[in-house]
Design an enzyme around this catalytic site. Structure first.
Site, short mmCIF file in Angstrom:
data_model
loop_
_atom_site.label_atom_id
_atom_site.label_comp_id
_atom_site.label_asym_id
_atom_site.label_seq_id
_atom_site.Cartn_x
_atom_site.Cartn_y
_atom_site.Cartn_z
CB THR A 87 12.03 -4.77 6.13
OG1 THR A 87 11.45 -5.00 4.83
CG2 THR A 87 11.98 -6.05 6.92
CE LYS A 137 -0.05 -2.67 0.67
NZ LYS A 137 1.18 -3.48 0.44
CB THR A 184 10.59 -6.46 -2.85
OG1 THR A 184 9.45 -6.52 -3.71
CG2 THR A 184 10.19 -5.81 -1.54
N GLY A 186 0.05 -8.88 -2.10
CA GLY A 186 -0.95 -8.70 -3.14
C GLY A 186 -1.60 -7.33 -3.07
CB CYS A 225 1.84 -3.19 -10.76
SG CYS A 225 1.67 -2.85 -9.07
CG ASN A 277 5.99 -8.34 0.65
OD1 ASN A 277 4.94 -8.13 0.03
ND2 ASN A 277 7.09 -7.62 0.47
#
Ligand SMILES: Cc1cc2nc3c(=O)[nH]c(=O)nc-3n(C[C@H](O)[C@H](O)[C@H](O)COP(=O)(O)OP(=O)(O)OC[C@H]3O[C@@H](n4cnc5c(N)ncnc54)[C@H](O)[C@@H]3O)c2cc1C
Ligand SMILES: Cc1cc2nc3c(=O)[nH]c(=O)nc-3n(C[C@H](O)[C@H](O)[C@H](O)COP(=O)(O)O)c2cc1C
Lengths: 308, 272
Positions: free
Chosen positions: A271, A50, A198, A77, A135, A74
């Site tokens: 996914t 992650k 994504t 955050g 980001c 999704n």
């Protein structure tokens, strides 16, 4: 009849040698250890954890996921435990599990990215750092680092200088010319590019008149994005000489082979892990079976052989 | 040895039959399963990618012997996934990841247990009732539904629908107590006196509003309340961080995963 020889699945991503081309995707594989009840994670080409930030991040308010046709949005955050806890608590256990591991990182400023990369450089078990360039840059009014060649180039150069680890730059698909973006990463010193992250999307409820995600917009993943991802990976492969890691909607060995066929050096599976926790290892087995059936002894002979 | 760590298994439906508004599905799985009441499975049985994600269902019962396990679920059709499930027949394959999550805790000391189920929430508390019944603990069950037809069949209730022990409640008064399950619970709490049986503990599952009301009614009386929460989830085993809910830990509000730290939480910690 001769018995079929086990095909050679090893791939090289720059200097990193992987026993097979299947890598778990960041944000869909926890910290890797969550999968140890299901299978031996050292079977994977690599594990990517992650996205890690300098400090622990609480993430967005609930209302973080929505299912869409053949996909999901999704807006987690980037909730994570922070780089320090990763280094002290998680990395040693991943090493014990025998996994080849890369850390995905992000920051709100270039300085934060650099600091995370520096901290991770001290961890011998890490094979690479994957830089999530999707980001928002808080100093540039929240526009994503990876959305322009200049922004991406600046970020990549700085992180490149901050770490000696192989640096994989993960590209945002929310751009008009993915080839130019991939070239910017290559010229700034990336050892490989990973794509796609994504695709920004949205879902609303016509009756309540509210967005379905607390963050309003979110990232689309899953089979719905595969054709877009495949096209972008193909374009990136033509644009750069460094290895391209393909990702987006891969659910089966056939899907993975499509990305390898258009030139990807390796693939990531995201996914698909949610519906089938064994997805990654089933894909590895499926690739091996395919090569046996097609009488191909080395995956390298198949990669990038798209007939046009 | 029955398995208790999460596994991904290919099951085969043995039975999938409707009973009023509920379906009860029994599935053959490769090995028997040991689970804690409140734990759940991620289930997907349909071919293709729509819906893409599996659906969480509480584990209702498990059985079987070595090399031949069974697991049962009870569900209500609310959307596409559950509608597709309801169309599956005996012999159809079903993919399951189980057992998942943190279930109810049963502290050793002697207690009176009250189990509260709103709507299909009974599917989560009945396994707890069955466990308490098996060890001859003292328990009562409160079941709430809009109307009579939406209550579970009496023979699904662990220990049977014994008056005084099982409190049926309907919003329209067509069966049992005329009013909400939380109103019935409040009345019962007013009459309840701590006895030789030790302290009272409540286990509840149902709509979030109901759980909040249960907590507000019981917590001030120093009753331990555990609630099983629902959330939309993608993976069910803690890797996507999609299903979080806000809880208080050490005076700080933090996001915890309903699928991993939950679905059962101490009601004192939940930020309603
Ligand atoms: C840990 C856990 C255990 C569960 N156990 C059971 C069980 O034993 N039996 C059972 O019938 N159901 C149970 N549920 C709820 C069940 O998972 C949902 O009803 C199901 O996922 C809905 O899928 P669908 O495709 O039919 O509906 P969708 O098409 O996804 O949704 C239809 C409608 O239902 C709403 N909805 C969807 N999911 C939920 C949810 N989780 N909570 C509230 N509303 C929702 C949607 O917002 C939408 O309005 C459980 C949920 C959790 C988290
Ligand atoms: C729930 C979720 C969380 C994600 N978190 C991250 C992340 O932290 N860092 C990152 O670079 N990508 C993240 N991604 C993107 C995936 O790694 C991947 O690029 C994308 O989902 C497309 O692949 P897929 O279709 O196989 O999922 C996340 C994706 C999902 C679905």
């Amino acid at each position: 009849m001769t018995s079929p020889v086990t095909p050679d699945l090893t791939v090289r991503v720059g200097t990193v040698l992987l026993k097979n081309p299947v890598i778990s995707a960041s944000g869909t594989f926890g910290y890797g250890l969550e999968f140890t009840p299901f299978y031996d994670i050292s079977r994977l080409g690599a594990v990517i954890v992650k996205g890690l930030s300098l400090l622990p991040t609480p993430g967005n308010a609930p209302g973080r996921i929505v299912e869409t046709p053949a996909g999901m949005l999704n807006a987690i955050g980037l909730q994570n435990i922070g780089v320090d806890r990763f280094v002290t608590e998680v990395a040693p256990r991943l090493a014990d599990a025998g996994a080849v591991c890369a850390a995905n990182i992000y920051g709100r400023t270039v300085e934060e990215y650099e600091a995370v990369a520096r901290r991770l450089s001290e961890v011998p078990m890490l094979a690479a750092i994957e830089l999530n360039a999707s980001c928002p840059n808080v100093k540039e009014g929240g526009i994503a680092f990876g959305s322009t060649p200049e922004g991406l180039s600046g970020l990549t150069r700085r992180v490149r200088a901050a770490t000696g680890k192989p640096l994989w730059v993960k590209l945002s698909p929310n751009v008009s010319d993915i080839g130019a973006i991939a070239r910017a990463a290559e010229e700034a010193g990336a050892d490989a590019v990973t794509l796609i992250n994504t695709i920004v999307g949205m879902a609303v409820d016509p009756r309540t008149r509210r967005p379905k995600l607390s963050n309003v917009t979110g990232g689309l993943s899953g089979p719905a994005v595969k054709p877009v991802a495949l096209r972008m990976v193909w374009e990136a492969c033509k644009a750069v000489k460094i290895p391209v890691i393909g990702i987006g909607g891969i659910q089966s060995a056939e899907d993975a082979l499509e990305f390898l066929l258009v030139g990807a050096a390796a693939v990531q599976v995201g996914t698909a892990n949610f519906r089938n926790p064994n997805a990654c290892v089933e894909i590895i087995d499926g690739i091996r079976d395919f090569l046996v059936r097609e009488k191909i002894s080395r995956l390298d002979e198949y990669r990038g052989t798209l007939l046009l | 040895m029955p398995f208790r760590r999460p596994r991904f298994v290919h099951g085969k439906i043995l039975r999938n039959t409707g009973s009023g508004i509920f379906y009860r599905m029994e599935v053959a799985i490769p090995e028997p399963l040991s689970f804690v009441p409140g734990q759940f499975a991620m289930v997907s049985g349909w071919p293709g990618n729509d819906p893409l994600l599996p659906r969480p269902l509480a584990i209702f019962r498990s059985g079987g012997t070595r090399g031949k396990g069974t697991v049962e679920f009870v569900y209500k059709v609310v959307g596409r996934g559950t509608a597709l499930l309801s169309g599956l027949h005996g012999g159809d394959p079903l993919a399951l990841t189980l057992p998942l999550g943190h279930g109810f805790e049963f502290p050793g000391e002697d207690r009176s247990w009250w189990l509260v189920g709103g709507g299909v929430g009974f599917s989560t508390v009945f396994p707890a009732a069955a466990a308490l019944d098996a060890q001859r603990s003292d328990f009562e069950i409160f079941l709430g539904a809009r109307t009579r037809d939406q209550l579970p069949p009496g023979d699904w209730i662990p220990g049977g629908a014994i008056p005084g022990r099982v409190h049926l409640c309907t919003d329209d008064g067509t069966a049992g107590f005329f009013g909400s399950v939380t109103a019935a619970l409040r009345e019962r709490l007013d009459r309840w006196k701590p006895s030789g049986k030790g302290r009272l503990a409540i286990l509840a599952c149902g709509p979030r509003e109901m759980l909040k009301t249960v907590a507000e009614a019981a917590l001030p009386l120093d009753v331990r309340v555990q609630v099983s929460l629902e959330s939309h989830m993608a993976c069910g085993f803690g890797v996507c961080w999609g299903c979080v809910t806000e809880v208080r830990e050490g005076g700080k509000a933090v996001y915890r995963r309903v699928c991993k730290e939950g679905p059962v939480f101490d009601a004192r910690e939940v930020v309603w």
